[in-house]
Design a protein around this motif. Structure first.
Motif, PDB file in Angstrom:
ATOM      1  N   TRP A  17      48.000  52.918  35.812  1.00  0.00           N
ATOM      2  CA  TRP A  17      47.459  51.881  36.701  1.00  0.00           C
ATOM      3  C   TRP A  17      47.121  52.427  38.070  1.00  0.00           C
ATOM      4  N   PRO A  21      43.771  55.419  42.358  1.00  0.00           N
ATOM      5  CA  PRO A  21      43.905  55.253  43.802  1.00  0.00           C
ATOM      6  C   PRO A  21      44.850  56.264  44.436  1.00  0.00           C
ATOM      7  N   GLU A  98      38.259  48.686  47.050  1.00  0.00           N
ATOM      8  CA  GLU A  98      38.551  48.553  45.619  1.00  0.00           C
ATOM      9  C   GLU A  98      39.790  49.364  45.243  1.00  0.00           C
ATOM     10  N   LEU A  99      39.857  50.611  45.699  1.00  0.00           N
ATOM     11  CA  LEU A  99      41.017  51.450  45.387  1.00  0.00           C
ATOM     12  C   LEU A  99      42.280  50.935  46.070  1.00  0.00           C
ATOM     13  N   GLN A 102      43.513  48.169  43.947  1.00  0.00           N
ATOM     14  CA  GLN A 102      44.100  48.710  42.708  1.00  0.00           C
ATOM     15  C   GLN A 102      45.506  49.254  42.964  1.00  0.00           C
ATOM     16  N   GLN A 105      47.868  46.380  43.253  1.00  0.00           N
ATOM     17  CA  GLN A 105      48.170  45.831  41.937  1.00  0.00           C
ATOM     18  C   GLN A 105      49.176  46.722  41.203  1.00  0.00           C
ATOM     19  N   ALA A 106      48.998  48.029  41.309  1.00  0.00           N
ATOM     20  CA  ALA A 106      49.895  48.959  40.640  1.00  0.00           C
ATOM     21  C   ALA A 106      51.331  48.842  41.157  1.00  0.00           C
TER      22      ALA A 106
END
Length: 110
Positions: A17, A21, A98-99, A102, A105-106
């Motif tokens: 995930w 990033p 975006e990264l 991410q 979220q990870a």
């Protein structure tokens, strides 16, 4: 030693995930380059090298990685450069965001 015995880097289950990033942003030099380019868009590798007080090879290597990851736009782009031509860099803010999301979220933040 066959392929079954080749040591691998430790990676947790479902760890993929955050891999993109972390690889793209998880380095203080890369983060510093992004910060400086946000403050001074259109900077060159020479200007970034002076501001970061690092070796030119180190900075150029990180710029190439950031460009490959789509986080920087270089003018002219790598395929169109001529030897000795001055290259300027700008941050691709949408890709950085975006990264960033991410990564959140990870970590379970978003």
């Amino acid at each position: 030693m066959d392929n079954d015995q080749v040591p691998r880097y430790a990676e947790p289950a479902n760890g993929g995930w955050g891999q993109d990033p972390v690889a793209s942003l998880g380095n203080s030099v890369k983060l510093s380059i992004i910060r400086l380019l946000r403050e001074h868009p259109g900077s060159t590798s020479v200007q970034l090298t002076e501001a970061l007080q690092l070796g030119r090879t180190t900075v150029v290597e990180h710029l190439a990685q950031l460009e490959d990851a789509g986080l920087l736009q270089a003018v002219p782009p790598r395929g169109a450069r001529r030897r000795g031509e001055v290259v300027t860099y700008r941050v691709q803010n949408a890709r950085v965001t975006e990264l960033y999301l991410q990564l959140g979220q990870a970590m379970g933040e978003v």
